[in-house]
Design a protein around this motif. Structure first.
Motif, PDB file in Angstrom:
ATOM      1  N   PRO A 129     -33.205  -6.127  21.274  1.00  0.00           N
ATOM      2  CA  PRO A 129     -33.650  -4.823  21.779  1.00  0.00           C
ATOM      3  C   PRO A 129     -35.172  -4.741  21.797  1.00  0.00           C
ATOM      4  CG  PRO A 129     -31.953  -4.556  20.099  1.00  0.00           C
ATOM      5  CD  PRO A 129     -32.380  -5.991  20.063  1.00  0.00           C
ATOM      6  N   GLU A 130     -35.714  -4.158  22.860  1.00  0.00           N
ATOM      7  CA  GLU A 130     -37.153  -3.890  22.925  1.00  0.00           C
ATOM      8  C   GLU A 130     -37.450  -2.740  21.972  1.00  0.00           C
ATOM      9  OE1 GLU A 130     -40.895  -2.097  24.227  1.00  0.00           O
ATOM     10  OE2 GLU A 130     -38.929  -1.152  24.147  1.00  0.00           O
ATOM     11  N   THR A 131     -38.526  -2.855  21.183  1.00  0.00           N
ATOM     12  CA  THR A 131     -38.716  -1.904  20.081  1.00  0.00           C
ATOM     13  C   THR A 131     -39.969  -1.044  20.206  1.00  0.00           C
ATOM     14  OG1 THR A 131     -39.866  -3.598  18.801  1.00  0.00           O
ATOM     15  CG2 THR A 131     -37.497  -3.369  18.437  1.00  0.00           C
ATOM     16  N   VAL A 132     -40.722  -1.165  21.288  1.00  0.00           N
ATOM     17  CA  VAL A 132     -41.952  -0.374  21.410  1.00  0.00           C
ATOM     18  C   VAL A 132     -41.686   0.893  22.211  1.00  0.00           C
ATOM     19  CG1 VAL A 132     -44.346  -0.345  22.200  1.00  0.00           C
ATOM     20  CG2 VAL A 132     -43.394  -2.415  21.182  1.00  0.00           C
ATOM     21  N   GLU A 158     -46.969  -2.799  20.042  1.00  0.00           N
ATOM     22  CA  GLU A 158     -46.253  -2.316  18.862  1.00  0.00           C
ATOM     23  C   GLU A 158     -47.177  -1.509  17.958  1.00  0.00           C
ATOM     24  OE1 GLU A 158     -43.764  -4.442  15.319  1.00  0.00           O
ATOM     25  OE2 GLU A 158     -43.182  -4.878  17.380  1.00  0.00           O
ATOM     26  N   LEU A 159     -48.446  -1.927  17.871  1.00  0.00           N
ATOM     27  CA  LEU A 159     -49.409  -1.224  17.029  1.00  0.00           C
ATOM     28  C   LEU A 159     -50.004  -0.001  17.731  1.00  0.00           C
ATOM     29  CD1 LEU A 159     -51.360  -4.285  15.550  1.00  0.00           C
ATOM     30  CD2 LEU A 159     -49.610  -2.912  14.415  1.00  0.00           C
ATOM     31  N   GLY A 160     -49.836   0.062  19.061  1.00  0.00           N
ATOM     32  CA  GLY A 160     -50.383   1.181  19.812  1.00  0.00           C
ATOM     33  C   GLY A 160     -51.881   1.104  20.011  1.00  0.00           C
ATOM     34  N   VAL A 161     -52.434  -0.116  20.045  1.00  0.00           N
ATOM     35  CA  VAL A 161     -53.873  -0.267  20.279  1.00  0.00           C
ATOM     36  C   VAL A 161     -54.100  -0.935  21.633  1.00  0.00           C
ATOM     37  CG1 VAL A 161     -54.377  -0.450  17.820  1.00  0.00           C
ATOM     38  CG2 VAL A 161     -54.058  -2.532  19.148  1.00  0.00           C
ATOM     39  N   PRO A 162     -55.197  -0.611  22.321  1.00  0.00           N
ATOM     40  CA  PRO A 162     -55.465  -1.260  23.609  1.00  0.00           C
ATOM     41  C   PRO A 162     -55.837  -2.720  23.411  1.00  0.00           C
ATOM     42  CG  PRO A 162     -57.322   0.123  22.969  1.00  0.00           C
ATOM     43  CD  PRO A 162     -56.241   0.365  21.961  1.00  0.00           C
TER      44      PRO A 162
END
Length: 797
Positions: free
Chosen positions: A336-339, A428-432
């Motif tokens: 499953p994709e988790t982001v 996943e971390l939400g950083v650019p």
């Protein structure tokens, strides 16, 4: 067998027994093989076998002691503990019964393949892995081309030991998993020999934006580790799910990747080895379209099955490979994709308010903007130099970098594509992140403040200094609904996926010339008259189009893919494509264009728009545009694509254009095709009734309408101060058009700049009853609220 299960004996219900990866392989073999999905057979040691191994060697107490005293935020302590625990496992002895079962299963697998000892892939599969909320991707290790009984036993132990890599320990601690409640199953899978073939990754959504309408597939040459570790930039392919299911089997969009390296097994040295990919292969796509479509079909079947099994939509992350000797395609694993599947639908619109000096650029991952001090690192062992909130700049990343990446404000890598390790972790971390930023470790100064912008479409940019930006966060359901349809202007395919997630009713202006310039780059007549080109120009055109013996096919395929991705992103909402509206001086800048374009004193008022399409000196070029539109509508099935004719001076011109379109097989009304006309010349307004007989609707082009109503050249700086769409003359023309068109039962929209720049002009149009506003994306949220307020005041809606 007590300690071993063959894949076909297990399914998703067996995650506690064989871990997420192996349970998923078993599920696919058991449930999806009958549907045509190919998965290599293999077997798994169970979680009970792992505990059996630890008990036999007395290791549980040592593990509990080491991890109980560990501070996972201390990088050096993390490395020390990791080393000690892995060494303890590697020095351990197999219980005799476990050893015999592993070897017996390997012999059976080899016998079924008709070989004495087949090469296998040894993959770790943790019992807390591939869950909908935590993927654990890349935390444990895999080993390829393991062959022979002694080699297999060694690598099964190495896989068990990889449960205690520094990155795996850190990830479990970060995600809140108890180390002693996570076991490791080892999967042993028949090796798919992709060395001389291809491999890659598939997502059943767009991995950057989370758009669920696509299967996004990447491909490289050789074994898949290069794509996972981000060492190369892969080819990318988009397949639109809904039209595919309706029977339109087409790759909507393809992007050629650099594919710099090919990873293969070297039998002489007995190890995997990277070699440079030959240039002729780098300039080709690694897969044929029919192979992409077969993999996309499998990916949709996998997503449908897992969604049904879990009771909710479950986007998937899938690895695949092509076997060189047989040419067969296989799915190697699916999780499953988790982001994006965990995100709540919140719109965050970042806007850079000022641009600066560009230090590096590559592919944007995400859509955010971040600032920080640049830290250029060559190796994860330099983690002591990295401080929280800095921008990591490096050549490439792998799971060993993750403790550093978790502290980063942004990530910049010289290598890798959208499915590389750096890209996956950044999401996943939400950083650019900016990946594939060639030369960044040299061009970005160590220790200097930088701004990393991923808010400019596909292009990710590293700017010098801290630049101002703003961010607006809004839940779509909180936006007011308006009677006036709110559309958006789109320029390039790269921005379409992100823009399509905004709460709009479709696209009111897609400029074909933008797709021309960014994707086709060659003048149409340089393709239709290729053999007559001067030698040097022919050589330049050939460099761009060498994969296409038929140069016309290059134009039609390239243009249709750029348009198709945009139409698919917004499907089934309407997308209004304006045929090319370059001026002669702009056409001349396309490759080979100077040979076919006249020099005009005032191109703004010259040979542009409709007047070109039927003219014998450009008609064959326009017919290529028509062919591209037909391909999008008829082969891709994107019937939401409508077209618009720009700068049509007279109704007679409109008739001639429609005749040429019909000659090219594109007829107004067939298959629901609407043909609109730009209203940007006073004659379009004054003779609106005649134009309404020919076209399905009008779209006001406020820039040109203002220019021609006020009699000024908007390219001239000397009269620029007189240019104002809010002049009474322009407003009267707009109001007159709305009244005349509505009297004829035709709709009117506006796609010019004015409503995006001037709220009062948008309000004026709403008051006059305009049917739609097409806005620049950055003005959309503000204008929606303003339109809703005007409608509330007028008592309409």
């Amino acid at each position: 067998m007590r300690w071993v299960r063959f894949f076909h004996e297990v399914g998703l219900e067996d995650v506690p027994l064989v871990g997420g990866k192996n349970a998923s392989l078993g599920e696919m073999i058991r449930e999806l093989s009958p549907l045509g999905v190919r998965v290599p057979e293999g077997f798994a040691t169970t979680s009970e076998a792992y505990w059996h191994f630890l008990e036999h060697n007395g290791l549980k107490e040592a593990i509990a002691r080491e991890l109980g005293e560990l501070d996972p935020e201390d990088p050096k302590a993390l490395q020390r503990v990791s080393r000690r625990l892995r060494n303890l496992i590697l020095k351990g002895e197999y219980p005799q019964d476990l050893r015999e079962e592993i070897l017996e299963a390997y012999r059976r697998l080899s016998e079924e393949a008709g070989e004495e000892e087949i090469p296998v892939a040894v993959r770790s599969s943790a019992t807390a892995e591939d869950l909908p909320t935590a993927s654990f991707a890349g935390q444990q290790e895999s080993f390829l081309y393991v062959q022979g009984e002694a080699d297999l036993l060694l690598h099964v132990k190495r896989a068990m030991a990889s449960l205690f890599t520094a990155r795996a320990i850190s990830y479990r601690a970060h995600m809140g998993f108890d180390h002693l409640k996570v076991a490791l199953s080892v999967g042993v899978q028949r090796m798919v020999r992709a060395d001389d073939a291809a491999s890659g990754v598939i997502f059943t959504l767009d991995p950057d934006t989370g758009h669920r309408g696509f299967v996004y597939l990447t491909a490289i040459y050789g074994l898949g580790e290069n794509i996972v570790q981000g060492r190369v930039i892969p080819d990318g392919y988009y397949v639109h799910k809904e039209t595919f299911r309706e029977g339109f089997r087409a790759v909507v969009y393809r992007r050629l990747g650099a594919k710099e390296l090919t990873l293969a097994f070297d039998p002489r040295e007995g190890r995997l080895k990277n070699r440079p990919t030959p240039l002729y292969l780098r300039n080709r796509f690694a897969l044929r379209d029919e192979e992409v479509l077969l993999l996309a079909d499998w990916a949709m079947k996998i997503e449908d099955h897992y969604s049904k099994k879990r009771g909710s939509p479950t986007p998937m992350d899938i690895e695949w490979a092509k076997d060189g000797p047989t040419g067969e395609l296989f799915v190697l694993q699916a999780r499953p994709e988790t982001v994006h599947s965990q995100k709540t639908p919140v719109l965050r619109v970042f806007r850079l308010l000022k641009r600066g000096e560009v230090l590096a650029e590559g592919l944007a991952v995400g859509e955010a903007i971040a600032m920080g001090r640049a830290r250029v690192l060559k190796d994860p062992k330099e983690m002591d130099r990295f401080q929280e909130g800095e921008v990591l700049v490096t050549e490439t990343t792998n799971p060993d970098w993750e403790p550093i990446m978790k502290k980063a404000a942004a990530i910049v890598t010289e290598r890798g594509g959208r499915t590389s390790h750096a890209a996956i972790v950044a999401r996943e971390l939400g950083v650019p992140a900016v990946v594939g930023a060639v030369g960044a470790t040299r061009s970005v100064p160590e220790g200097e403040e930088v701004t990393v912008s991923c808010a400019e479409g596909e292009r990710g940019v590293v700017y010098r200094g801290r630049l101002p930006f703003e961010v607006e966060e809004i839940r779509p359901e909180t936006l007011p609904r308006t009677r006036t349809r709110i559309l958006v202007n789109v320029g390039t395919p790269e921005e379409a996926l992100r823009t399509s997630l905004l709460p709009t009713d479709g696209v009111g202006l897609l400029r074909m010339e933008f797709v021309f310039a960014s994707h086709v780059r060659v003048h149409p007549l340089a393709l239709t008259r290729f053999e007559t080109l001067p030698k040097e120009v022919r050589r330049q055109v050939e460099e761009v189009t060498e994969a296409y013996p038929d140069k016309r096919a290059y134009f039609v395929e390239t243009l249709s893919q750029g348009i198709g991705l945009i139409a698919a992103a917004f499907y089934p909402r309407p997308v209004l494509l304006r045929f090319s509206d370059f001026k002669t001086n702009e056409y001349a800048r396309l490759l080979g264009g100077h040979l076919f374009e006249p020099k005009e004193e005032n191109p703004m008022l010259g040979w542009r728009g409709a007047s070109r399409y039927y003219h014998p000196d450009y008609k064959e070029g326009f017919l290529l545009e028509v062919a591209a539109v037909r391909r999008v509508r008829e082969e891709m099935g994107l019937k939401n694509l409508m077209v618009m004719v720009p700068f049509c001076r007279t109704p007679e011109e409109g008739e001639k254009v429609l005749e040429v379109m019909a000659e090219g097989g594109l007829r107004r009304g067939e298959g629901g095709l609407e043909v609109h006309v730009m209203a940007e010349i006073p004659s379009n307004v004054l003779e609106a009734e005649a134009f309404a007989e020919l076209f399905d609707g009008f779209s006001i082009g406020s820039n040109d309408l203002t220019q021609l109503a006020l009699g000024l050249d908007r390219d001239s700086e000397r009269v620029a101060h007189l240019f104002d769409e809010r002049r009474e003359t322009v407003k009267r023309l707009a109001a007159m058009l709305i009244e005349k068109a509505h009297a004829k039962g035709k709709k009117v929209g506006i796609c010019g700049q004015a409503p995006s720049d001037y709220p009062e002009f948008a309000a004026f149009l709403v008051e006059r009853g305009i049917d739609s506003l097409s806005l620049n994306p950055d003005a959309l949220l503000r204008t929606v609220r303003e339109v809703a307020e005007v409608e509330r005041r007028l008592g309409i809606g």
